[in-house]
Design an enzyme around this catalytic site. Structure first.
Site, PDB file in Angstrom:
ATOM      1  N   HIS A 164       0.766  -1.249   0.000  1.00  0.00           N
ATOM      2  CA  HIS A 164       0.000   0.000   0.000  1.00  0.00           C
ATOM      3  C   HIS A 164       0.797   1.299   0.000  1.00  0.00           C
ATOM      4  CE1 HIS A 164      -3.603  -2.329   0.495  1.00  0.00           C
ATOM      5  NE2 HIS A 164      -3.078  -2.945   1.542  1.00  0.00           N
ATOM      6  N   LYS A 205      -5.006  -9.862  -7.762  1.00  0.00           N
ATOM      7  CA  LYS A 205      -5.752  -9.223  -6.681  1.00  0.00           C
ATOM      8  C   LYS A 205      -6.787  -8.309  -7.325  1.00  0.00           C
ATOM      9  CE  LYS A 205      -5.174  -6.671  -2.362  1.00  0.00           C
ATOM     10  NZ  LYS A 205      -4.232  -6.006  -1.458  1.00  0.00           N
ATOM     11  N   HIS A 209      -2.938  -2.729   8.273  1.00  0.00           N
ATOM     12  CA  HIS A 209      -4.014  -3.153   7.373  1.00  0.00           C
ATOM     13  C   HIS A 209      -4.704  -1.935   6.764  1.00  0.00           C
ATOM     14  CE1 HIS A 209      -7.383  -5.471   5.794  1.00  0.00           C
ATOM     15  NE2 HIS A 209      -8.201  -4.649   6.410  1.00  0.00           N
TER      16      HIS A 209
END
Length: 146
Positions: free
Chosen positions: A40, A68, A143
């Protein structure tokens, strides 16, 4: 043919050297923080295009063993992202209370087509609110929640 074998041998030696130095790690050995960074964070580029997504999703290992479906890259340095962890706690999608919200520049990558070994993404850049889960002491992002 001999030159190809020599090149492959040198590449393998380089990879093993990098693994030994800890500069490259296999994904199974990642901490949640390291995985978050790989999946990310890209503070070096502005992103925002499909070609960016196609390159980054492959480079960062998110096209194997299958494509993904969706991923977001944050275009901020890790200090700015860590600052989000200091914001007020909010509820995550899983019900836990370790999420935090902030505004950053991002590129959203959405899968548009896939075939074996070929994932194609549509990229869109924007500045928007993101929600990340943070853990540890000190708190670090682990996350991307949305």
């Amino acid at each position: 043919m001999m030159a190809l074998q020599k090149t492959l041998s040198l590449l393998l030696l380089l990879l093993l050297t990098l693994l030994g130095l800890g500069l490259v790690q296999p994904s199974y050995g990642e901490t949640m923080y390291q995985r978050f960074l790989r999946q990310h964070v890209d503070s070096t580029q502005k992103g925002g295009t499909s070609s960016y997504c196609n390159k980054m999703m492959q480079t960062r290992g998110m096209t194997r063993p299958r494509c993904k479906q969706f991923n977001t890259f944050i275009h901020a340095d890790i200090g700015a992202i860590n600052d989000i962890c200091e914001a007020q706690n909010i509820q995550c999608k899983n019900g836990k209370m370790n999420c935090h919200e902030g505004v950053v520049r991002v590129t959203d990558c959405k899968l548009t087509a896939s075939s074996p070994r070929n994932c194609r993404y549509q990229g869109q850049g924007s500045s928007r609110h993101v929600v990340i889960a943070c853990d540890g002491d000190p708190l670090v992002p682990v996350h991307f929640d949305g």
